[in-house]
Design a protein around this motif. Structure first.
Motif, PDB file in Angstrom:
ATOM      1  N   LYS A 306       0.576  -1.300  -0.029  1.00 14.69           N
ATOM      2  CA  LYS A 306       0.122   0.152  -0.094  1.00 14.69           C
ATOM      3  C   LYS A 306       0.976   1.383   0.234  1.00 14.69           C
ATOM      4  O   LYS A 306       0.411   2.376   0.694  1.00 14.69           O
ATOM      5  CB  LYS A 306      -0.997  -0.009   0.992  1.00 14.69           C
ATOM      6  CG  LYS A 306      -1.919  -1.019   1.014  1.00 14.69           C
ATOM      7  CD  LYS A 306      -2.988  -0.959   2.239  1.00 14.69           C
ATOM      8  CE  LYS A 306      -4.130  -2.207   2.404  1.00 14.69           C
ATOM      9  NZ  LYS A 306      -4.702  -2.028   3.447  1.00 14.69           N
ATOM     10  N   ARG A 307       1.867   0.998  -0.525  1.00 12.29           N
ATOM     11  CA  ARG A 307       2.924   2.128  -0.742  1.00 12.29           C
ATOM     12  C   ARG A 307       3.785   2.526   0.520  1.00 12.29           C
ATOM     13  O   ARG A 307       4.567   3.576   0.433  1.00 12.29           O
ATOM     14  CB  ARG A 307       2.122   3.366  -1.251  1.00 12.29           C
ATOM     15  CG  ARG A 307       2.955   4.410  -2.095  1.00 12.29           C
ATOM     16  CD  ARG A 307       2.208   5.476  -2.799  1.00 12.29           C
ATOM     17  NE  ARG A 307       3.033   6.509  -3.645  1.00 12.29           N
ATOM     18  CZ  ARG A 307       3.200   7.420  -3.338  1.00 12.29           C
ATOM     19  NH1 ARG A 307       3.032   8.039  -2.197  1.00 12.29           N
ATOM     20  NH2 ARG A 307       4.234   8.262  -3.948  1.00 12.29           N
ATOM     21  N   VAL A 308       3.527   1.934   1.529  1.00  8.67           N
ATOM     22  CA  VAL A 308       4.248   2.334   2.774  1.00  8.67           C
ATOM     23  C   VAL A 308       5.549   1.883   2.770  1.00  8.67           C
ATOM     24  O   VAL A 308       6.557   2.843   3.039  1.00  8.67           O
ATOM     25  CB  VAL A 308       3.637   1.290   4.065  1.00  8.67           C
ATOM     26  CG1 VAL A 308       4.565   1.514   5.183  1.00  8.67           C
ATOM     27  CG2 VAL A 308       2.267   1.814   4.398  1.00  8.67           C
ATOM     28  N   ARG A 392      -0.403   6.288   7.600  1.00  9.67           N
ATOM     29  CA  ARG A 392      -0.426   7.727   7.208  1.00  9.67           C
ATOM     30  C   ARG A 392       0.847   8.577   7.947  1.00  9.67           C
ATOM     31  O   ARG A 392       1.158   9.638   7.196  1.00  9.67           O
ATOM     32  CB  ARG A 392      -1.825   8.394   7.500  1.00  9.67           C
ATOM     33  CG  ARG A 392      -1.839   8.606   9.037  1.00  9.67           C
ATOM     34  CD  ARG A 392      -3.345   9.618   9.274  1.00  9.67           C
ATOM     35  NE  ARG A 392      -3.466   9.557  10.596  1.00  9.67           N
ATOM     36  CZ  ARG A 392      -4.185   8.728  11.327  1.00  9.67           C
ATOM     37  NH1 ARG A 392      -4.638   7.419  10.989  1.00  9.67           N
ATOM     38  NH2 ARG A 392      -4.420   8.961  12.827  1.00  9.67           N
ATOM     39  N   ASP A 393       1.279   7.968   9.203  1.00  8.12           N
ATOM     40  CA  ASP A 393       2.394   8.545   9.725  1.00  8.12           C
ATOM     41  C   ASP A 393       3.717   8.318   9.324  1.00  8.12           C
ATOM     42  O   ASP A 393       4.689   8.582  10.146  1.00  8.12           O
ATOM     43  CB  ASP A 393       2.055   8.631  11.107  1.00  8.12           C
ATOM     44  CG  ASP A 393       0.858   9.397  11.557  1.00  8.12           C
ATOM     45  OD1 ASP A 393       0.424  10.287  10.841  1.00  8.12           O
ATOM     46  OD2 ASP A 393       0.401   8.935  12.386  1.00  8.12           O
ATOM     47  N   VAL A 394       3.951   7.463   8.396  1.00  4.59           N
ATOM     48  CA  VAL A 394       5.136   7.019   8.093  1.00  4.59           C
ATOM     49  C   VAL A 394       6.388   7.847   7.715  1.00  4.59           C
ATOM     50  O   VAL A 394       7.320   7.514   7.998  1.00  4.59           O
ATOM     51  CB  VAL A 394       4.880   5.753   6.974  1.00  4.59           C
ATOM     52  CG1 VAL A 394       4.853   6.320   5.426  1.00  4.59           C
ATOM     53  CG2 VAL A 394       6.235   4.712   6.983  1.00  4.59           C
ATOM     54  N   ASP A 395       5.951   8.769   7.200  1.00  8.70           N
ATOM     55  CA  ASP A 395       6.939   9.955   6.763  1.00  8.70           C
ATOM     56  C   ASP A 395       7.477  10.518   7.952  1.00  8.70           C
ATOM     57  O   ASP A 395       8.456  11.324   8.029  1.00  8.70           O
ATOM     58  CB  ASP A 395       6.406  10.852   5.770  1.00  8.70           C
ATOM     59  CG  ASP A 395       5.049  11.749   6.406  1.00  8.70           C
ATOM     60  OD1 ASP A 395       4.627  11.146   7.149  1.00  8.70           O
ATOM     61  OD2 ASP A 395       4.776  12.791   5.717  1.00  8.70           O
ATOM     62  N   LYS A 396       6.951  10.438   9.238  1.00  8.07           N
ATOM     63  CA  LYS A 396       7.376  11.081  10.493  1.00  8.07           C
ATOM     64  C   LYS A 396       8.055   9.984  11.307  1.00  8.07           C
ATOM     65  O   LYS A 396       8.322  10.220  12.449  1.00  8.07           O
ATOM     66  CB  LYS A 396       5.881  11.358  11.012  1.00  8.07           C
ATOM     67  CG  LYS A 396       4.978  12.283  10.510  1.00  8.07           C
ATOM     68  CD  LYS A 396       3.813  12.801  11.361  1.00  8.07           C
ATOM     69  CE  LYS A 396       2.881  13.440  10.485  1.00  8.07           C
ATOM     70  NZ  LYS A 396       1.563  13.458  11.296  1.00  8.07           N
ATOM     71  N   LEU A 397       8.407   8.968  10.622  1.00 12.03           N
ATOM     72  CA  LEU A 397       8.989   7.755  11.479  1.00 12.03           C
ATOM     73  C   LEU A 397      10.444   8.339  12.224  1.00 12.03           C
ATOM     74  O   LEU A 397      10.339   7.969  13.443  1.00 12.03           O
ATOM     75  CB  LEU A 397       9.535   6.680  10.659  1.00 12.03           C
ATOM     76  CG  LEU A 397       8.584   5.519  10.680  1.00 12.03           C
ATOM     77  CD1 LEU A 397       9.007   4.376   9.370  1.00 12.03           C
ATOM     78  CD2 LEU A 397       8.383   4.742  11.714  1.00 12.03           C
TER      79      LEU A 397
END
Length: 466
Positions: A306-308, A392-397
């Motif tokens: 899912k693009r993650v 949805r928060d993967v870019d804030k890892l």
């Protein structure tokens, strides 16, 4: 009733005689205490608490007094009451544990002795017993030597159907091909329902199968196709041990099921731990090795995961805090053992073998799979040993993990490194207390009453005989 086929050479005569002497197909009845002990336990506790309240509030000596006087004058009685209450609680907990152990001690499972084309023949490829879907092999092996196994099907609570459907490896990409799963399982059900009376007796509601694949008993790696195919009709009344689980309604878990972890070799874990101790130096801050697409590759045009994983690669592949690799490496478990945080993003399905490997090797799992259901929550306190990050928060890892590292990382690690967590998620060839197969048996034991109630044939027989 037709005489059933002998399950095994050594026990065939015994089973045959049992079948001849039990023409009505009646299982052994259980004691009332065995079936209703929970209600007795709760009634006793309620009676005790009510009695304590009544005596205390109707005692004429209980006059109003100051807080300080209460603390001093009633300290002995308070301590006595508290001791009594704590003692009662401890006793009740011990009884609950004892009763749980009693359930497990009295649990009986009959393992069908199927022709080898359903299971043993597949073991000619050694990968069959070692890859991530191999729990179907491990559970079968463990049951064969377990104390819960019975050779008398008439005293069985459950019937295990050992069919290996994950060992048909593709000659193109080497992945398990499960297109034959439905026909192989249907053939097995046809065999046991013809040769034995037990499937027809309950409609298969006390029969147990393993479906350790992406979407469980839907038997497909792609969710849309899995949903379209659904669970085969002949399995819908049975119990499925499956790796797929979500906390919302889904057609591929619309069946009585026990959520199990994917298979990871306990021998490989032990070898890694011997070389890289749990509390040893961890020089990798964030780790992930696996498939990460930069562009969609499948014919549907959709991104894997899912693009993650794509977002993770694009944002963090050049970040020195992140050790991200897209290619396979035989010794990757050593990388997990050297890491503080291990990313466990969804693939085609929500679950991943990295979840088990991370826990077993002491790396804090970072679960990125919205709505995932995790195995054996009564044994593994997932909220205390892992992190969950919304897709949805993967870019804030980066910021999320830095914050955890600066606050409560040591607490999470201490919880994670408790040996019971690793034990609960690993399957062994013999059942060990607290291991993954033991957890499966514990879950099945909790379903015993429900299974008997669902089996209308059994209920009718019991009602007619009482």
């Amino acid at each position: 009733m037709a005489e059933p086929k002998r399950p095994s050479k050594n026990r065939g005569f015994y089973v045959r005689m049992r079948l001849l002497h039990n023409k009505n197909g009646r299982p052994q009845e259980r004691s009332l205490f065995y079936r209703y002990y929970k209600w007795v336990l709760w009634f006793s506790l309620s009676l005790y608490l009510f009695g304590s309240y009544f005596v205390t509030n109707n005692n004429p000596q209980n006059k109003p007094t100051s807080l300080s006087k209460t603390h001093v004058l009633n300290s002995e009685s308070t301590l006595a009451s508290r001791a009594l209450f704590e003692s009662t609680n401890a006793t009740l907990l011990q009884q609950a544990t004892s009763n749980s152990a009693m359930f497990l001690k009295n649990l009986k499972i009959f393992v069908y002795d199927l022709p080898p084309n359903y299971n043993m023949n597949w073991l000619s490829n050694e990968r069959c017993s070692k890859h991530l879907f191999a729990s179907e092999v491990a559970i079968h092996r463990a049951l064969l030597t377990s104390h819960v196994r019975t050779f008398d099907p008439y005293e069985a609570d459950f019937f295990f159907v050992p069919v290996y459907v994950s060992c048909n490896f593709s000659t193109i990409n080497g992945f398990p091909a499960i297109g034959h799963a439905r026909s192989l399982l249907a053939s097995a059900v046809q065999l046991i329902s013809t040769e034995y009376p037990f499937w027809n007796r309950t409609g298969g509601s006390d029969h147990v199968f393993v479906a350790s694949h992406d979407y469980g008993a839907c038997f497909h790696a792609m969710e849309e196709a899995a949903i379209a195919d659904g669970i085969p009709g002949f399995l819908k009344t049975s119990i499925i041990l499956q790796t797929f689980g979500v906390n919302y309604k889904h057609p591929c878990q619309d069946v009585e099921n026990v959520l199990i972890p994917p298979y990871i070799s306990p021998e490989s874990v032990q070898t890694t731990v011997e070389n890289y101790p749990l509390k040893g130096r961890r020089d990798i801050f964030v780790f992930f090795r696996g498939k990460m697409e930069v562009h969609p590759k499948n014919v549907s045009g959709r991104f894997y995961s899912k693009r993650v994983r794509t977002v993770i690669w694009r944002k963090y592949s050049s970040d020195r805090r992140f050790y991200l690799k897209r290619h396979r490496f035989a010794g990757y478990q050593s990388e997990i053992a050297r890491s503080v945080f291990c990313l466990c993003p969804l693939g085609w399905a929500p679950w991943s073998p990295r979840l088990v490997e991370s826990v077993a090797l002491g790396c804090v799992p970072v679960i990125i799979a919205d709505g995932i259901r995790l195995p054996f929550p009564s044994a593994v306190n997932w909220t205390e040993i892992s992190l969950t990050v919304a897709e949805r928060d993967v870019d804030k890892l980066g910021n999320i993990l830095e914050h955890v590292a600066a606050t409560n990382l040591s607490t999470i690690q201490q919880n994670l490194w408790d040996p019971k967590n690793k034990r609960a998620l690993l399957f062994h060839n013999r059942v060990g207390k607290g291991d993954a197969t033991w957890q499966v048996l514990h879950e099945l034991a909790q379903k015993m009453d429900r299974t008997y109630n669902r089996g209308s044939g059994v209920s009718a027989e019991l009602d007619s005989d009482t």
